[in-house]
Design an enzyme around this catalytic site. Sequence first.
Site: not given
Length: 293
Positions: A89, A91, A93-94, A148, A169, A208
């Site tokens: 996705h 975001h 941090d991905h 998400h 996520d 995560h």
Amino acid sequence: MNLIKQPVLWAARSIFRNRFHSETISEQHATMDVHVVSALVDNYMYLIVDRQSGDAAVVDPVEPEKVIDLIQSIDNSNRINIRTILATHHHWDHSGGNHKMLQLIPGSSEISVVGGDDRIDAINHRVKNGDKLSLGRLCIECLHTPCHTSGHVCYKVSCDNEISIFTGDTLFVGGCGKFFEGTAQQMYDALIKTLGSLPDHSKIYCGHEYTLSNLKFAKHVEPNNGDIDEKIRFAEECRHQKRPTIPSTIGDERRYNPFMRVESTSVQQHVKKDDPIEVMAALREEKNNFKTK
Ligand SMILES: [Zn+2]
């Protein structure tokens, strides 16, 4: 996680480079190797290698230098040929490392950056639910799991009887992602219909290391579920040794993850509802406000 926005990504990288919240582990299956690499505070990146051809894919490489370092440390690393970046996705941090990952790989114009959302950094291969890609002998199936984020995709990687699922996520060990861009119905569809219909032995590789805090909430929901106690003991031992609690399996998650148990009586009794969609919504709301200590 998406609280920290793109502009501070580079600052975050410089803080966390050379730091690992968990040791790197390599899961060797008959047909594929899955290397689990920690990133940032609690993210995981994955390197998937088809054992026969050496063709490889990288999942969510937010700290690409660590992936390159890993590859260089592997015996016969010259066999490993990265063909694909799989973005779960958008975001940061991905997918915030996709562009840098391409810069670090020679001949990267051949590499596809796969995802289900145009907001994904450097995306050049937009996929939809059910699309299939090949990686050597491995088959990668794209499972659209909106909630998400609206473009979230889980990747089912399989060969012969082996299945590994990269759930980003959407599904965590013992929990699930927040409903930032979707509804309880969509998370129900993702967890119960899409992922929940896969065989029990399917391995779960999530985005995560949230396992222990998820299990504390699970224990609160089902205090008498002994499978949760057993998993907590396992996770505490792993974290004590800085080992990932990854992977789990679909069969495991069905036994202790409350979000995959919205049809079980004990979970329904906890939230005082019996409609599984309403149970999903109530659990998420309670988890959002749950303090583990
Ligand atoms: Zn996210």
